[in-house]
Motif scaffolding. Structure first.
Motif, PDB file in Angstrom:
ATOM      1  N   LEU A 156       0.896  -1.328  -0.118  1.00  0.00           N
ATOM      2  CA  LEU A 156       0.021   0.017  -0.045  1.00  0.00           C
ATOM      3  C   LEU A 156       0.997   1.139  -0.102  1.00  0.00           C
ATOM      4  CD1 LEU A 156      -2.727   1.316   0.349  1.00  0.00           C
ATOM      5  CD2 LEU A 156      -2.518   1.438   2.819  1.00  0.00           C
ATOM      6  N   ASN A 158       1.312   4.846   0.743  1.00  0.00           N
ATOM      7  CA  ASN A 158       0.838   5.896   1.694  1.00  0.00           C
ATOM      8  C   ASN A 158       1.228   7.233   1.269  1.00  0.00           C
ATOM      9  OD1 ASN A 158      -0.245   7.869   3.465  1.00  0.00           O
ATOM     10  ND2 ASN A 158       0.304   6.501   5.268  1.00  0.00           N
ATOM     11  N   ILE A 164      -5.574   6.901   5.991  1.00  0.00           N
ATOM     12  CA  ILE A 164      -5.198   5.727   5.298  1.00  0.00           C
ATOM     13  C   ILE A 164      -5.643   4.633   5.887  1.00  0.00           C
ATOM     14  CG2 ILE A 164      -3.268   5.530   6.845  1.00  0.00           C
ATOM     15  CD1 ILE A 164      -3.200   4.863   3.084  1.00  0.00           C
ATOM     16  N   ARG A 168      -5.522   0.743   4.610  1.00  0.00           N
ATOM     17  CA  ARG A 168      -4.734   0.006   5.269  1.00  0.00           C
ATOM     18  C   ARG A 168      -5.414  -1.391   5.636  1.00  0.00           C
ATOM     19  NH1 ARG A 168      -2.969   3.069   9.514  1.00  0.00           N
ATOM     20  NH2 ARG A 168      -1.200   3.928   8.327  1.00  0.00           N
ATOM     21  N   THR A 171      -6.180  -3.397   2.544  1.00  0.00           N
ATOM     22  CA  THR A 171      -4.913  -4.392   2.026  1.00  0.00           C
ATOM     23  C   THR A 171      -4.291  -5.555   2.673  1.00  0.00           C
ATOM     24  OG1 THR A 171      -4.372  -1.831   1.161  1.00  0.00           O
ATOM     25  CG2 THR A 171      -2.697  -3.789   1.045  1.00  0.00           C
ATOM     26  N   LYS A 172      -4.477  -5.253   4.186  1.00  0.00           N
ATOM     27  CA  LYS A 172      -4.060  -6.153   5.032  1.00  0.00           C
ATOM     28  C   LYS A 172      -4.868  -7.539   4.767  1.00  0.00           C
ATOM     29  CE  LYS A 172      -2.044  -3.243   8.792  1.00  0.00           C
ATOM     30  NZ  LYS A 172      -1.971  -3.261  10.376  1.00  0.00           N
ATOM     31  N   GLU A 184       3.448  -1.378   3.907  1.00  0.00           N
ATOM     32  CA  GLU A 184       3.003   0.015   3.703  1.00  0.00           C
ATOM     33  C   GLU A 184       4.253   0.694   3.396  1.00  0.00           C
ATOM     34  OE1 GLU A 184       0.884   3.524   6.045  1.00  0.00           O
ATOM     35  OE2 GLU A 184       0.115   1.508   6.490  1.00  0.00           O
TER      36      GLU A 184
END
Length: 226
Positions: A156, A158, A164, A168, A171-172, A184
């Motif tokens: 990801l 940032n 975010i 986040r 994506t996790k 990240e």
């Protein structure tokens, strides 16, 4: 550079990163991110947009990289074109093509996400969900494993332009679901600011009126980071 005589053309995802920095009086046009799926259609759409504003601006800044060579062939008859000399917008979000190539050298099997890509829903992960609903999980699994066979990390970026946490978490969760390693990465607005304010140095392709974007404009820059 006179902002009132400058136009930015960018896809929605890149323009979102540019908007906080665009100076007063500078115009911009937004293009659908989905056009990337068909580079030929993206090229035609951009050329038509350039032709439509013929003579109204001194400079058009394209918020695109090569994007599967979609911008190769573009030209403006009465203004200059300024393009970052990068493969795609990942380098724009990371701040430079050198930063992008540093990532690809150290972690070549990486798929990158940003807020914009997640919201656009044009990723192998959203495609998996669509295929699973339409044709079943077995077919979705086969297609996904072919598309993502060489990927190990889901990163990801940032960029610091938005909250975010939601992205986040997504994506996790996606990394865990598809057995990828989450990471990240800190982005940078350095290249975005250079696009808007200069200097347009060796990181950029600058074409004078009547010149056409060619692959040769990009190759020396990209090879230089190898």
């Amino acid at each position: 550079m006179d902002p009132s005589r400058t136009l930015v053309m960018a896809c929605a995802i890149v323009l979102e990163e540019m908007l906080p920095h665009i100076p007063e009086g500078m115009d911009y046009q937004l293009f659908d991110f989905g056009l990337h799926v068909n580079p030929d259609k993206l090229r035609v759409t951009l050329q038509e947009a350039i032709d439509d504003v013929n003579g109204r601006y001194d400079t058009i800044i394209l918020g695109y990289g090569m994007c599967s060579q979609a911008i190769v062939g573009l030209h403006a008859n009465n203004c200059r074109l300024v393009v970052p000399g990068v493969d795609d917008c990942i380098a724009i979000f990371l701040g430079s093509r050198q930063a992008y190539h540093s990532q690809t050298r150290s972690e070549p099997g990486t798929y990158y996400l940003t807020k914009g890509w997640i919201e656009a829903g044009i990723t192998p992960f959203s495609e998996y969900n669509y295929t699973a609903e339409k044709d079943g999980k077995e077919k979705a699994d086969r297609i996904y494993h072919v598309m993502m066979a060489n990927y190990k990390r889901l990163a990801l970026i940032n960029t610091g332009q938005y909250e975010i946490e939601e992205y986040r978490d997504y994506t996790k969760w996606t990394a865990n679901r598809f057995n990828l390693r989450f990471e990240e990465i800190e982005g940078s607005d350095a290249l975005v600011k250079k696009m808007l304010f200069g200097p347009w140095d060796e990181e950029f392709v600058v074409l004078q009126p009547g010149e056409t974007v060619t692959l040769d404009h990009f190759l020396p820059r990209l090879k230089g980071d190898g």
